[in-house]
Design an enzyme around this catalytic site. Sequence first.
Site, short mmCIF file in Angstrom:
data_model
loop_
_atom_site.label_atom_id
_atom_site.label_comp_id
_atom_site.label_asym_id
_atom_site.label_seq_id
_atom_site.Cartn_x
_atom_site.Cartn_y
_atom_site.Cartn_z
N HIS A 91 26.73 -7.00 5.18
CA HIS A 91 25.28 -7.01 4.98
C HIS A 91 24.70 -8.37 5.39
CE1 HIS A 91 21.49 -7.42 2.69
NE2 HIS A 91 21.38 -6.11 2.93
N HIS A 92 25.33 -9.46 4.94
CA HIS A 92 24.94 -10.77 5.41
C HIS A 92 26.06 -11.77 5.11
CE1 HIS A 92 23.57 -11.08 1.15
NE2 HIS A 92 23.93 -12.35 1.27
N GLN A 156 30.61 -17.08 2.60
CA GLN A 156 30.32 -16.03 1.62
C GLN A 156 29.85 -14.79 2.38
OE1 GLN A 156 26.57 -15.87 -0.83
NE2 GLN A 156 27.99 -16.47 -2.46
N HIS A 158 28.72 -10.75 2.02
CA HIS A 158 28.32 -9.59 1.23
C HIS A 158 28.59 -8.36 2.08
CE1 HIS A 158 25.67 -11.67 -1.93
NE2 HIS A 158 26.32 -12.61 -1.27
N HIS A 213 23.84 32.47 18.94
CA HIS A 213 24.25 33.12 20.18
C HIS A 213 24.15 34.64 20.05
CE1 HIS A 213 26.34 34.00 23.89
NE2 HIS A 213 27.16 34.79 23.23
N HIS A 215 23.31 38.12 23.15
CA HIS A 215 22.99 38.41 24.55
C HIS A 215 21.51 38.75 24.64
CE1 HIS A 215 27.55 39.28 25.35
NE2 HIS A 215 27.28 38.00 25.14
N MET A 285 26.45 40.26 21.12
CA MET A 285 27.18 39.39 20.20
C MET A 285 26.21 38.86 19.17
SD MET A 285 29.80 37.28 22.70
CE MET A 285 30.89 36.84 21.35
#
Length: 811
Positions: A91-92, A156, A158, A213, A215, A285
């Site tokens: 995160h940082h 450090q 995080h 799907h 036809h 189908m």
Amino acid sequence: MQTQLNIGTLLSNMHPSNSDSNSFFGNNIFFGNRFQDNDCSRTRHPFVLSNPYNFSLDIRLPGVIPTEVRVIHVFFFILDFVPHATMDTAHHMILYGCKTPYATQGYWDCGKELGTCRDQTKIMYAWARNAPPTKLPKDVGFKVGGDTRINYFVLQIHYGDVKNFRGKQPFIAGMYLMMSVDTVIPPGKKVTNADIACTYTSSPMYPFAFRTHTHSLGKVVSGYRVRNGQWTQIGRQSPLLPQAFYPVTNTIDVRNGDILAARCVFTGEGRTAVTQIGGTSNDEMCNFYIMYYMDNTRAVPYMNCGDDGSSELFRNIPSEANIPIPVSPDHMMSMKHESLQEPKKEEEVLDQGAHLVEVSDWPEADLQLGQVSGLALNSNGDLIIFHRGDHIWGINSFNLNGIYQQKDLGPIQQSTIMVVDPVKGKVLKASGRNMFYMPHGITTDKDDNYWVTDVALHQVFKLSSDGKDRQLLVLGEAFEPGSDKKHFCQPTDVAVDPVTGNVYVSDGYCNSRILKFSPEGKYISHWGAGSSDRKRRASFLIPHSLTFLPDKQELCVADRDHGRIQCFMADTGEFVKEIKKEQFGGEVFAIAYSPVQGGLIYAVNGVPRDGQVAPLQGFAISYSSKEILDSFSPDAQEFKLPHDIVVTADGNVFVGDAASDSVMKFEPSQKQHQQPLAAPEEKETSKTAANQSARGASTTIITTLLLVPLVLVIAVGAFIRWKRGRMYSGNYDCQVKLEPSGSAGGILGKIRGKAAGSLNLGNFFASHKGYTRHGFDRLSTEGSDLEKDDEDGTDSENEEYSAPPAPMSSS
């Protein structure tokens, strides 16, 4: 986690008075050995010599895998700052300089330790959000070691999510195929449904894409999850559009015991033989594909379902599954990926002029309001206003713990609840004196009882609407903020399920949750914010407004300071979808819902704390596509702090403004005091009528030109027959009748045909030998283009392919 590097010792070895570049580089090797001796790495990393006066060291933590989300410290030496991290993992990061680190082991968990340095901490560098490397200028460097009191670096970190450090994919994708294997489509039959359903029996899966799907005979394919009788759409699409995988309609999970159901709608028109399921182009189908992911420890990559669905189950399928999605060639070529989900009927309607405009002369008389905090509607369609009278929410109203600081003012003495005629703005009824300190949200239930919140009292009230101010139920403790099941902290709004009577409370300015209660006020559950990305879920930042969606059994929340709308399944709190737009400007103050046209959400934005970044306005939003269909703002005045919004059954919108102490009315510009947003069928009818009107003049002229010689011929023939009748009749008092065509219902009746108001020359000529009606059937001057004679009438497109509507639920 922490690593020890003694820079003081290192630098003293690095800085002999008589050293050349080789001995200097050798010191780098010494540094690498020392790093290895401290168990920070088992791999020696070479130094990179950029020039004889500067160097860089690539230091990492191979083999270190965090197991919990906690702040972690690492020591290493650095000159130029080149981050080896991304937002996916960190995160940082902050780089500190210390004389003495807090711990001496290789690395430590700062969640169990007190800090980074035992002495004064010096921040030397910081990084976040994929920032690029920072290169120092030539011949510039930080002075460390020696007498600088920076003998160690402490890094450090995080971490964002520990799951990113797993050695394998946390989730595995899979495919679930639903297919019909024995559907038979009779030739010429307008509608044939292929229904598929299976009970899901595996670990939880999370659909994220779908594909349909068929036809050439397929008209629409829809897939659903059915849980406790509630149908939630996974996807719906025309199989005649490009058959790609599209994002799912709702973000849901599928759990053991749920039912997965799909329907394909076919037509047999144009076929002369039975069509069956098969692999050739003459066969059909019915496939509905679900692409999903599962936890990798229990993942099943491929599943399928080929069972026929029971008629009892599919009796309750949403009606949308029976309505084909119209497809034109231009539509197929130009439609973008995101827009393939649904034909945007809502947008088409609004594009024809249903822009919301202010009714400038409403109300006709001043309502004498304080800060307007809430709006609602009763079963008669009357507007209910909740306002603060002479109390004002100011900077001194609450302390940092949310405790009300102005109790000495006493409750508001004015009537805080006003029932207003929505047409004229006349006050019909007033109540709520000496009850509230800081009103906020209001709604009504099916019995027209009021449900209100007071942020000063930290309570929710159920009140009778008979004007007697009877408290039927009270939730929370007066003036006592809290976060347990019996306390609220500045609750903002209430929503009530009109079917079950369950009550939902947004709590609020201090807490970040939605609470669910029974009609009797018994706590049931609560939940926080949702997210389609489970790795980046952000808590509510003031859930400020609620609206219940009865047709979908969902609850939507205006997450005010996150500038978003989130919707959840009302029974479980399961996250469904999020709507977040740049036009909101980072704030969404209030929302309302109308079930027309598949669902419209109305919203108003606000001014963010860091300043206005978007105009204050209202929005009409499609629930299904999440697109903004219209935006509106007042003309006679301006929004200052739009705080709540409601929409009536006929499409009028009311907005309460807490800064101008007013309520504004808006109506669709095309409505002119009638239905504002026409349903699709109404839209087609009005469109047809417009086309018909445009053709009316030319049709009348043509018809007149055709009738003039015809009337002359008929008149001459009638005169001759009348003359002959008088010549051969002995009784001049006897009326010789002409054929029925001589009466008002005769000749003109045949000309007019069966359809009242339409001219049909074919009916007249077809009654005489040698003529046919071909070519005259559709000549008309009134009615819709869809009108036909009874002999050859057909249904409209929707009726042609629509299955019978599902019976009404007994509940």
